[in-house]
Write an enzyme that holds these catalytic residues in place. Structure first.
Site, PDB file in Angstrom:
ATOM      1  N   SER A 126       0.855  -1.186   0.000  1.00  0.00           N
ATOM      2  CA  SER A 126       0.000   0.000   0.000  1.00  0.00           C
ATOM      3  C   SER A 126       0.891   1.237   0.000  1.00  0.00           C
ATOM      4  O   SER A 126       2.111   1.132  -0.040  1.00  0.00           O
ATOM      5  CB  SER A 126      -0.883   0.008   1.244  1.00  0.00           C
ATOM      6  OG  SER A 126      -0.082   0.330   2.372  1.00  0.00           O
ATOM      7  N   LYS A 127       0.240   2.378   0.087  1.00  0.00           N
ATOM      8  CA  LYS A 127       0.949   3.665   0.102  1.00  0.00           C
ATOM      9  C   LYS A 127       2.094   3.704   1.106  1.00  0.00           C
ATOM     10  O   LYS A 127       3.120   4.323   0.864  1.00  0.00           O
ATOM     11  CB  LYS A 127      -0.035   4.767   0.494  1.00  0.00           C
ATOM     12  CG  LYS A 127      -0.645   5.465  -0.688  1.00  0.00           C
ATOM     13  CD  LYS A 127      -1.319   6.728  -0.244  1.00  0.00           C
ATOM     14  CE  LYS A 127      -1.891   7.411  -1.476  1.00  0.00           C
ATOM     15  NZ  LYS A 127      -2.923   8.347  -1.187  1.00  0.00           N
ATOM     16  N   ARG A 128       1.883   3.047   2.240  1.00  0.00           N
ATOM     17  CA  ARG A 128       2.907   3.050   3.289  1.00  0.00           C
ATOM     18  C   ARG A 128       4.255   2.557   2.787  1.00  0.00           C
ATOM     19  O   ARG A 128       5.295   2.869   3.335  1.00  0.00           O
ATOM     20  CB  ARG A 128       2.485   2.134   4.440  1.00  0.00           C
ATOM     21  CG  ARG A 128       1.543   2.724   5.428  1.00  0.00           C
ATOM     22  CD  ARG A 128       1.202   1.696   6.483  1.00  0.00           C
ATOM     23  NE  ARG A 128       0.624   0.505   5.850  1.00  0.00           N
ATOM     24  CZ  ARG A 128       1.017  -0.720   6.090  1.00  0.00           C
ATOM     25  NH1 ARG A 128       1.989  -0.945   6.940  1.00  0.00           N
ATOM     26  NH2 ARG A 128       0.440  -1.751   5.480  1.00  0.00           N
ATOM     27  N   GLY A 185       5.737   3.313   0.128  1.00  0.00           N
ATOM     28  CA  GLY A 185       6.413   4.224  -0.807  1.00  0.00           C
ATOM     29  C   GLY A 185       5.786   4.127  -2.176  1.00  0.00           C
ATOM     30  O   GLY A 185       4.571   3.985  -2.307  1.00  0.00           O
TER      31      GLY A 185
END
Ligand code: GLU
Length: 522
Positions: A261-263, A265
């Protein structure tokens, strides 16, 4: 093709990739599209692109364009789909509503659907009761057997209702090409909604109608859809339609074993290309993370993937996306490109990130790291607003720099902090100015080098090198001080490509001018 894969070869193949256009193409989606494409090509089938845009609050036309452009860039050419209509058009779910309603009528006529008048509050009460008893909630089926008169009366009174699928008792089994038979107890499925009270169609109904009408033979998608599949199979069976083969691919996880996910990067294709990852490296990596890998595979082409990568041999455990490995692979790939190919890729990349329009702005971003460039793309409303093509000089300079930077880059973004200075007038970073001031005999060195370069009979990298190598003895200055003064003086920064080649590439006039300017600062 190996004997094993021939033995497993499917018959007629029609696959589809069905992204929801809610933003840039996520790597997990890109991988699903890629595997579908490879499967279709490997088994001589057809590949359909379908846009699942029924979630109007999240779908945008811009995202559809982005998906189309990312698919093209990855080389995932579809046989039918947007911009390439065939016999199964249209390809946007919002344009297929009449088809869904036709199938709703068929299911109603077959007695497979019933109206449900339960209010959200009633359903919530059921859910809470289930929770209190620590059991998973499925709809109780309360409205399943309402008498016909009651249904008519409540409809006449304009009570809102949904349409639910009447799920028969028993079990639902489907075949998954990685898992063989997958079985669900129908009690755990529950009568699910196919049409909401506002008349809109749910995902499970739309996807089955699309797959039936598009004659899809193999459904290849993420294993997050496994729990939807039994519901879909119930619909196929109610329609008397042939059930396709399924292949639920293991999802992508980060190195921390959490869903990508976005976490983690940069996880979107556009972000990776903004950082200077080459699309064929990303493409190969998305396959290699599911298979055994050796270094000879780094430069595989799409044809190699089609020939050698067999989606049917995937395992079912999660695939790990490791950005460090991708970066390493990208660096290796860059080093295998010849000067012309690397020059082209650099030019394409620098155009993409708007470097030729505002080198200093892009340089500032790049100095923060490739992630900053990815964030810029993420923030831009559309990726292509950044694009600025090079002028003739910028183009020639880029091409000449390619061999000088090849060994120094893992991603193309690394070009900018190392070589961005070639494209703008001399300015000093604070660090470089301080270093130059502290370099022994810098002013003398710069002036002598400028004079020597001005008089050099022939302008070649070799001649520049000979001149510079002669300076320490002539000026009685240690070589490291001479090199430092020239490096700082020509570029205004501490890190550059090779000194002699750099001076040569800037050209005589510019090289002399820069060294004189630097000398004047001291
Ligand atoms: N639109 C769905 C998704 O993006 C795909 C559904 C499917 O492949 O059946 O996850």
């Amino acid at each position: 093709m190996s004997e094993q894969s021939q033995a497993a070869a499917p018959g007629r193949v029609v696959v589809r990739f069905a992204p929801s256009p809610t933003g840039y193409l996520h790597l997990g989606s890109a991988r699903t599209g890629l595997y579908n494409y490879i499967f279709a090509r490997r088994y001589g089938g057809s590949f359909i692109l379908r846009i699942e845009d029924t979630d109007l609050s999240r779908s945008t036309d811009e995202a559809i364009l982005q998906i189309i452009s990312s698919m093209r860039e990855m080389g995932l050419d579809w046989d039918e789909g947007p911009e390439l209509p065939g016999s199964h058009a249209p390809y946007r779910q919002t344009e297929r509503q009449p088809i869904y309603h036709e199938y709703i009528e068929k299911l109603l006529a077959g007695g497979h659907l019933y109206p449900c008048f339960c209010t959200p509050d009633e359903l919530e009460a059921e859910r809470q009761a289930a929770q209190a008893e620590k059991r998973a909630w499925v709809y109780s089926g309360k409205c399943r057997a309402l008498p016909a008169e009651e249904v008519e009366r409540r409809k006449a009174a304009a009570e809102p209702f949904t349409l639910r699928m009447h799920v028969p008792p028993g079990k639902t089994v489907f075949h998954d090409m990685l898992r063989d038979a997958v079985e669900f107890d129908n009690d755990t499925i529950g009568d699910f909604i196919v049409q909401r009270s506002d008349g809109t169609i749910t995902y499970n109904l739309a996807v089955v109608v699309d797959d039936v009408t598009m004659e899809i033979t193999h459904v290849i998608r993420g294993d997050d859809h496994i729990s939807n599949t039994p519901k879909q199979v119930v619909i196929y069976q109610a329609l008397g339609a042939p059930v396709p083969e399924f292949l639920h691919m293991p999802l992508l996880f980060g190195t921390d074993k959490k869903k990508l996910s976005k976490r983690h990067g940069a996880t979107k294709l556009e972000q990776l290309t903004a950082m200077g990852y080459l699309v064929e490296v990303v493409r190969n990596y998305l396959c290699f993370l599911s298979t055994e890998f050796d270094e000879s595979m780094i430069a595989w082409t799409m044809d190699d993937l089609v020939e050698k990568f067999d989606v049917l041999k995937l395992g079912t455990s999660a695939s790990i996306f490791d950005p460090e490995k991708l970066r390493w692979m990208n660096g290796r790939f860059i080093r295998e490109l010849d000067d012309v190919a690397l020059g082209e890729r650099l030019e394409e990349y620098l155009t993409r990130v708007g470097f030729y329009g505002e080198p200093a702005v892009v340089e500032k971003l790049a100095k923060l790291g490739p992630d900053a460039l990815a964030a810029e793309v993420e923030g831009a409303e559309t990726a292509h607003v950044l694009r600025v093509a090079p002028d003739v000089e910028q183009e020639a300079l880029t091409r000449r720099l390619a061999p000088l930077v090849r060994e120094k880059m893992d991603v193309l973004a690394d070009f900018v902090p190392i070589a961005g200075w070639f494209f703008r007038p001399l300015t000093f970073s604070a660090e470089a100015a301080e270093r130059l001031a502290g370099t022994a005999n810098a002013a003398n060195t710069l002036t002598a080098a400028a004079a020597g370069l001005r008089e050099l009979p022939e302008w070649s990298a070799e001649a520049v090198e000979a001149l510079v190598r002669d300076l320490p003895a002539r000026l009685e200055v240690k070589p490291k001080f001479v090199f430092a003064a020239l490096r700082l003086g020509m570029s205004g920064q501490t890190i550059t490509p090779g000194l002699f080649e750099s001076l040569w590439v800037i050209g005589r006039y510019e090289a002399v001018g820069r060294l004189m300017t630097a000398a004047a600062l001291l």
